[in-house]
Design a protein around this motif. Structure first.
Motif, PDB file in Angstrom:
ATOM      1  N   VAL A 444      -3.572 -15.688  -3.020  1.00 11.02           N
ATOM      2  CA  VAL A 444      -3.079 -14.427  -3.594  1.00 11.02           C
ATOM      3  C   VAL A 444      -4.267 -13.589  -4.083  1.00 11.02           C
ATOM      4  O   VAL A 444      -4.350 -12.376  -3.839  1.00 11.02           O
ATOM      5  N   GLU A 445      -5.213 -14.262  -4.722  1.00 11.16           N
ATOM      6  CA  GLU A 445      -6.388 -13.560  -5.235  1.00 11.16           C
ATOM      7  C   GLU A 445      -7.223 -12.997  -4.081  1.00 11.16           C
ATOM      8  O   GLU A 445      -7.690 -11.855  -4.130  1.00 11.16           O
ATOM      9  N   LEU A 446      -7.380 -13.799  -3.049  1.00 12.14           N
ATOM     10  CA  LEU A 446      -8.146 -13.360  -1.889  1.00 12.14           C
ATOM     11  C   LEU A 446      -7.475 -12.147  -1.242  1.00 12.14           C
ATOM     12  O   LEU A 446      -8.143 -11.180  -0.842  1.00 12.14           O
ATOM     13  N   ASP A 447      -6.162 -12.189  -1.164  1.00 14.02           N
ATOM     14  CA  ASP A 447      -5.420 -11.063  -0.594  1.00 14.02           C
ATOM     15  C   ASP A 447      -5.635  -9.790  -1.428  1.00 14.02           C
ATOM     16  O   ASP A 447      -5.862  -8.708  -0.887  1.00 14.02           O
ATOM     17  N   LEU A 448      -5.585  -9.927  -2.750  1.00 10.74           N
ATOM     18  CA  LEU A 448      -5.820  -8.764  -3.613  1.00 10.74           C
ATOM     19  C   LEU A 448      -7.242  -8.230  -3.423  1.00 10.74           C
ATOM     20  O   LEU A 448      -7.471  -7.023  -3.367  1.00 10.74           O
ATOM     21  N   MET A 449      -8.199  -9.142  -3.330  1.00  8.36           N
ATOM     22  CA  MET A 449      -9.581  -8.711  -3.110  1.00  8.36           C
ATOM     23  C   MET A 449      -9.703  -7.939  -1.794  1.00  8.36           C
ATOM     24  O   MET A 449     -10.354  -6.886  -1.732  1.00  8.36           O
ATOM     25  N   ARG A 450      -9.073  -8.459  -0.753  1.00  4.66           N
ATOM     26  CA  ARG A 450      -9.161  -7.793   0.559  1.00  4.66           C
ATOM     27  C   ARG A 450      -8.499  -6.429   0.525  1.00  4.66           C
ATOM     28  O   ARG A 450      -8.991  -5.465   1.120  1.00  4.66           O
ATOM     29  N   LYS A 451      -7.371  -6.334  -0.177  1.00  4.53           N
ATOM     30  CA  LYS A 451      -6.674  -5.042  -0.273  1.00  4.53           C
ATOM     31  C   LYS A 451      -7.533  -4.027  -1.015  1.00  4.53           C
ATOM     32  O   LYS A 451      -7.567  -2.840  -0.691  1.00  4.53           O
ATOM     33  N   MET A 452      -8.195  -4.508  -2.065  1.00  7.15           N
ATOM     34  CA  MET A 452      -9.076  -3.649  -2.858  1.00  7.15           C
ATOM     35  C   MET A 452     -10.209  -3.115  -1.984  1.00  7.15           C
ATOM     36  O   MET A 452     -10.546  -1.928  -2.011  1.00  7.15           O
ATOM     37  N   LYS A 453     -10.780  -4.011  -1.207  1.00 11.33           N
ATOM     38  CA  LYS A 453     -11.864  -3.629  -0.301  1.00 11.33           C
ATOM     39  C   LYS A 453     -11.345  -2.607   0.722  1.00 11.33           C
ATOM     40  O   LYS A 453     -11.985  -1.568   0.962  1.00 11.33           O
ATOM     41  N   ALA A 454     -10.191  -2.885   1.309  1.00  8.30           N
ATOM     42  CA  ALA A 454      -9.646  -1.989   2.343  1.00  8.30           C
ATOM     43  C   ALA A 454      -9.309  -0.628   1.748  1.00  8.30           C
ATOM     44  O   ALA A 454      -9.465   0.405   2.405  1.00  8.30           O
ATOM     45  N   MET A 455      -8.865  -0.616   0.506  1.00 13.95           N
ATOM     46  CA  MET A 455      -8.504   0.651  -0.124  1.00 13.95           C
ATOM     47  C   MET A 455      -9.746   1.502  -0.386  1.00 13.95           C
ATOM     48  O   MET A 455      -9.767   2.693  -0.099  1.00 13.95           O
ATOM     49  N   LEU A 456     -10.778   0.884  -0.939  1.00  7.74           N
ATOM     50  CA  LEU A 456     -11.959   1.663  -1.335  1.00  7.74           C
ATOM     51  C   LEU A 456     -12.910   1.901  -0.169  1.00  7.74           C
ATOM     52  O   LEU A 456     -13.623   2.900  -0.141  1.00  7.74           O
ATOM     53  N   ASP A 457     -12.937   0.977   0.763  1.00 11.30           N
ATOM     54  CA  ASP A 457     -13.922   1.046   1.841  1.00 11.30           C
ATOM     55  C   ASP A 457     -13.247   0.730   3.174  1.00 11.30           C
ATOM     56  O   ASP A 457     -13.532  -0.286   3.804  1.00 11.30           O
TER      57      ASP A 457
ATOM     58  N   GLU B 168      -2.390 -15.080 -15.791  1.00 17.28           N
ATOM     59  CA  GLU B 168      -1.334 -15.344 -14.812  1.00 17.28           C
ATOM     60  C   GLU B 168      -0.490 -14.080 -14.751  1.00 17.28           C
ATOM     61  O   GLU B 168      -0.055 -13.577 -15.791  1.00 17.28           O
ATOM     62  N   VAL B 169      -0.307 -13.543 -13.532  1.00 16.52           N
ATOM     63  CA  VAL B 169       0.372 -12.254 -13.388  1.00 16.52           C
ATOM     64  C   VAL B 169       1.433 -12.354 -12.296  1.00 16.52           C
ATOM     65  O   VAL B 169       1.162 -12.890 -11.212  1.00 16.52           O
ATOM     66  N   VAL B 170       2.620 -11.833 -12.574  1.00 18.95           N
ATOM     67  CA  VAL B 170       3.610 -11.649 -11.511  1.00 18.95           C
ATOM     68  C   VAL B 170       3.387 -10.263 -10.923  1.00 18.95           C
ATOM     69  O   VAL B 170       3.458  -9.250 -11.632  1.00 18.95           O
ATOM     70  N   LEU B 171       3.089 -10.218  -9.631  1.00 20.19           N
ATOM     71  CA  LEU B 171       2.781  -8.960  -8.958  1.00 20.19           C
ATOM     72  C   LEU B 171       4.070  -8.202  -8.631  1.00 20.19           C
ATOM     73  O   LEU B 171       5.151  -8.798  -8.622  1.00 20.19           O
ATOM     74  N   PRO B 172       3.957  -6.919  -8.340  1.00 18.71           N
ATOM     75  CA  PRO B 172       5.158  -6.109  -8.078  1.00 18.71           C
ATOM     76  C   PRO B 172       5.979  -6.581  -6.877  1.00 18.71           C
ATOM     77  O   PRO B 172       7.129  -6.178  -6.741  1.00 18.71           O
ATOM     78  N   ASP B 173       5.388  -7.419  -6.027  1.00 16.38           N
ATOM     79  CA  ASP B 173       6.187  -7.954  -4.915  1.00 16.38           C
ATOM     80  C   ASP B 173       6.745  -9.339  -5.219  1.00 16.38           C
ATOM     81  O   ASP B 173       7.321  -9.989  -4.355  1.00 16.38           O
ATOM     82  N   GLY B 174       6.557  -9.798  -6.460  1.00 18.76           N
ATOM     83  CA  GLY B 174       7.122 -11.075  -6.874  1.00 18.76           C
ATOM     84  C   GLY B 174       6.202 -12.268  -6.662  1.00 18.76           C
ATOM     85  O   GLY B 174       6.538 -13.380  -7.057  1.00 18.76           O
ATOM     86  N   ARG B 175       5.035 -12.042  -6.049  1.00 20.09           N
ATOM     87  CA  ARG B 175       4.096 -13.161  -5.943  1.00 20.09           C
ATOM     88  C   ARG B 175       3.470 -13.432  -7.317  1.00 20.09           C
ATOM     89  O   ARG B 175       3.350 -12.527  -8.134  1.00 20.09           O
ATOM     90  N   VAL B 176       3.060 -14.684  -7.522  1.00 21.71           N
ATOM     91  CA  VAL B 176       2.400 -15.040  -8.781  1.00 21.71           C
ATOM     92  C   VAL B 176       0.915 -15.231  -8.510  1.00 21.71           C
ATOM     93  O   VAL B 176       0.528 -16.011  -7.643  1.00 21.71           O
ATOM     94  N   TRP B 177       0.085 -14.491  -9.240  1.00 22.86           N
ATOM     95  CA  TRP B 177      -1.355 -14.739  -9.179  1.00 22.86           C
ATOM     96  C   TRP B 177      -1.719 -15.655 -10.338  1.00 22.86           C
ATOM     97  O   TRP B 177      -1.644 -15.267 -11.495  1.00 22.86           O
ATOM     98  N   ASN B 178      -2.128 -16.885  -9.999  1.00 21.90           N
ATOM     99  CA  ASN B 178      -2.568 -17.792 -11.048  1.00 21.90           C
ATOM    100  C   ASN B 178      -4.085 -17.693 -11.199  1.00 21.90           C
ATOM    101  O   ASN B 178      -4.838 -18.319 -10.465  1.00 21.90           O
ATOM    102  N   GLY B 179      -4.494 -16.886 -12.147  1.00 19.33           N
ATOM    103  CA  GLY B 179      -5.918 -16.721 -12.431  1.00 19.33           C
ATOM    104  C   GLY B 179      -6.264 -17.265 -13.805  1.00 19.33           C
ATOM    105  O   GLY B 179      -7.125 -16.717 -14.494  1.00 19.33           O
ATOM    106  N   LYS B 453      -2.501   1.981  -8.037  1.00 21.38           N
ATOM    107  CA  LYS B 453      -1.057   1.859  -8.270  1.00 21.38           C
ATOM    108  C   LYS B 453      -0.306   1.794  -6.932  1.00 21.38           C
ATOM    109  O   LYS B 453       0.560   0.938  -6.740  1.00 21.38           O
ATOM    110  N   ALA B 454      -0.663   2.687  -6.017  1.00 23.87           N
ATOM    111  CA  ALA B 454       0.036   2.730  -4.723  1.00 23.87           C
ATOM    112  C   ALA B 454      -0.191   1.443  -3.937  1.00 23.87           C
ATOM    113  O   ALA B 454       0.699   0.960  -3.235  1.00 23.87           O
ATOM    114  N   MET B 455      -1.383   0.883  -4.083  1.00 24.68           N
ATOM    115  CA  MET B 455      -1.691  -0.332  -3.345  1.00 24.68           C
ATOM    116  C   MET B 455      -0.877  -1.520  -3.873  1.00 24.68           C
ATOM    117  O   MET B 455      -0.303  -2.287  -3.117  1.00 24.68           O
ATOM    118  N   LEU B 456      -0.848  -1.660  -5.205  1.00 23.04           N
ATOM    119  CA  LEU B 456      -0.200  -2.830  -5.792  1.00 23.04           C
ATOM    120  C   LEU B 456       1.311  -2.660  -5.917  1.00 23.04           C
ATOM    121  O   LEU B 456       2.051  -3.626  -5.878  1.00 23.04           O
TER     122      LEU B 456
END
Lengths: 470, 470
Positions: A444-457, B168-179, B453-456
């Motif tokens: 999930v974290e890796l996916d968020l990182m990739r999305k962040m990268k794709a959004m900014l760059d 630990e965050v529940v994302l807007p799509d219902g996935r859980v990020w365990n950080g 915001k649009a991405m997440l």
């Protein structure tokens, strides 16, 4: 790279600052000499506006950009990989301290300022900038922030990101985000600066930062302490944090092998302590108050620790020269690898309370893999950052040993993950650990990182192949 | 909201935890009584898995979700606006402290833990969690972190975000990020936690956090100090930071009007100081070391300040009861508005060095707008956070005065921006300041926020209308 683009760049920043020949050599190399760097050009802009204009031109032409500061990184973060057609964008000419406000305890400095110059500017204003690391005479602020540098004072002052109040960033599309605030409290929207801090130039180029300053330490107490075990060291750490009113600024652990190695490197025949010990701690406490109070506190901590069997011996540095001498022990440790003709180096962290178990398990694991191997884990135990380094067996050739380097660091990293740790504590990911990160990171974290990268760059022109594999 | 969805939610978390009638009242209100809250339902899940399942169901049905902790926010961040069809998702049942590791100085706690309970748990382990604010008996960790709460100890320990090691965050799509890492150093990729910290539930729902603990203060010195001006107060702050070895934990500025107001509210006839003063500072220093050293340091600072004309008088609290008495002065200040029958409240910050200019300019500006107006700016001067509050002229009705509230706060905010400050220091944006933020925020920064915001949250279901206007 087209000659049109090259001449447009030369028009923009001046031909003297667009290097394409052998003059690239001072920039196109790897500090650790593990890789070659092959930029098509080295660009040395002189202002944020020039950086922005370069990025716009390169973005249009889809030319990848590798940002670079002092080029002292240890994970290949500033390598221009062969065949990528990347330019090196060196920030060294952006080296002004824009403002220093002693009353506000803040400074705004450009990315190309050498860390030691920033420290000196703070000191000249009777203030203190507490980021401190081996490369401080060469490394630059932009690199420190892009790699979220750690160092020896993290325990007290946090990592590089914790010292930042605001950033100026050139985004991958060439826009400039001016977020150079000097506010201690600001809850007006998402905190974007933390995205760029530690991103190793993959999301944009940090061109300047506003940073926190601190009262200048006026009293520093340094002690070398013999401890029977890592568990005793961790217990001593707890005593020392409490017993010095949280004035502890450094807490470095090292095993006998490393201690002896440093004595050899430094040519010191005499052991400063009365008897050999399996482990040592170099600790330092500092205070903005001059006077004998701090020494008394540290002495009281060590006496309690002695009574509890956590410490067997200790010496204090009684002058700045002696402090320097004690610190040289710690600073020489990275040289041991060369000295013994072959070592695997790592940069990992675990929760402080798990250091003893992690060390025991990992020593056992690498020894099971290769009997006779010589682990000498040392480092910033105060914040859980261990450089778990491992020397070759005495009867094995260096080259034969280093053929096992990947397998051995995999074993260390496996134990790190099993103990809730990180495979990169303070050096970052660069291109050395990018593939491993993709393999081990929480999906999930890796996916968020990739999305962040794709959004900014979206075109992937910012430091491609670093942090995230292509 | 469809009855199908309601019954699916009841199946999921139990019908007792899906409220749709008058039982919503304890959750569907605004702490400041400025707005009405109209959720279609209040959901009280009991676990992270239940939160995630709720979010998945609501995301499918495009039902907006307003996350809520203790509901003590001051900017309408947990209001379910009429006509939006939003559910309130109250985190109060996620109230377990999952782990506390005293050796590691860390704790993992769920979003619904009341702040005071977290403080107590730390104290029971001889540790200290330094987030402290007026609502601590009611507010919850998730809200503290989502709003990046400040409070009185920011000067020493930072804002809420600075106390966090992992989320630990529940994302807007219902996935859980365990950080939920407990590492002091971790450079393995982008630091995502700071995106959710301070995002006021617009990017996801924080369900748990790992936080830093500290040595418990064993010695606390509290003093009430008369100062001739804000400039003197800022100079005193510099002396006190240096002179106490950076042990200063609170530094609160207030003008005579506020000081007198608090005495009236508290029914205290006698002025604790020998003569009236135009400005006062309530300062506190704390140390993990018991003993007289700290008192001596603070006394020495005040003597120096007296010699330099920065201080005219001072008293120390000589017992915990007296400390409590001094703090009540500060804590009563938010009541002054009610007491005087009409005041405009703000929550702003400027760089510490600019406090004196900012105060002078803003007092002049609001007085020019309305002669007879009574500004009484007070607050956490140690970190530049001023509650620039302004009472009605004595000869004007409260209601007539409050018709000018927007115009007056606009004047204050204009001065804040002119002095490099922020229109929200510690309370956040919520829905109260979202439109203003869209107007004044740096366009590049606003664009990045909107893209994030649009991405997440592409469907905009997470706390719509808060922070970013729709």
């Amino acid at each position: 790279m087209s000659t049109d683009l090259l001449s447009a760049l030369a028009d923009l920043i001046g031909p003297a600052h667009v290097l394409t020949g052998t003059d690239m050599a001072p920039y196109a190399f790897d500090w650790r000499q593990r890789e070659e760097s092959h930029p098509v050009a080295v660009l040395r802009p002189g202002s944020t506006a020039e950086v922005a204009a370069i990025v716009r031109l390169c973005a249009e032409a889809r030319v990848p950009i590798v940002p670079q500061g002092g080029n002292t990184g240890l994970v290949g973060g500033t390598i221009a990989e062969k065949g990528t057609g990347a330019v090196l964008l060196n920030l060294g000419r952006l080296n002004r301290i824009r403002t220093l406000d002693a009353t506000d305890y803040t400074m705004i400095a450009e990315a190309g300022c050498v860390l030691a110059d920033i420290q000196a500017a703070a000191q000249a204003a009777d203030r203190y900038f507490p980021l401190s690391l081996g490369a401080e005479g060469t490394c630059m602020l932009g690199g420190n922030l892009s790699s979220n540098a750690g160092g020896i004072l993290t325990l007290r002052y946090g990592n590089a990101r914790d010292l930042v109040l605001g950033l100026e960033v050139v985004l991958p599309d060439g826009r400039v985000w001016n977020g150079l605030r000097t506010l201690r409290k600001d809850n007006s929207g998402y905190d974007l600066k933390h995205l760029f801090l530690g991103a190793e130039g993959t999301l944009g180029i940090i061109t300047a930062a506003s940073v926190k300053l601190f009262p200048r330490p006026r009293q520093v107490e340094t002690a070398l302490v013999a401890v029977p075990s890592p568990a005793a060291a961790v217990a001593l750490l707890g005593l020392a944090r409490t017993g010095t009113g949280d004035s502890l600024s450094a807490f470095e652990l090292m095993p006998r092998f490393a201690f002896d190695g440093s004595r050899e490197i430094l040519g010191r025949d005499q052991d400063p302590l009365s008897a050999p010990s399996p482990w040592y701690v170099l600790l330092e406490a500092s205070s903005g108050m001059a006077g004998p109070a701090l020494r008394g506190q540290v002495e009281a901590v060590l006496e309690t620790a002695l009574d509890q069997g956590l410490v067997t011996d200790a010496i204090f540095a009684d002058s700045m020269e002696q402090q320097r001498k004690l610190w040289l022990i710690r600073e020489s440790l990275p040289e041991i690898g060369r000295k013994i003709g072959g070592a695997v180096h790592t940069d990992v962290s675990v929760p402080v309370s798990r250091i003893p178990d992690f060390l025991a398990a990992t020593i056992a694991a690498v020894t099971a893999y290769m009997p006779g191997i010589r682990p000498y884990p040392f480092g910033h135990a105060g914040d859980g950052n261990i450089h778990f380094n491992i020397g070759r067996p005495v009867d094995m050739e260096g080259a034969a040993y280093l053929a096992h380097a990947h397998a051995i660091s995999d074993i260390v990293h496996e134990q790190v993950l099993a103990h809730g740790g990180s495979i990169s504590a303070e050096h970052g990911i660069g291109n050395h650990k990018a593939e491993e990160l993709a393999r081990i990171k929480n999906p999930v974290e890796l996916d968020l990182m990739r999305k962040m990268k794709a959004m900014l760059d979206p075109d992937g022109i910012m430091n491609p192949g670093k942090v995230l594999v292509r």
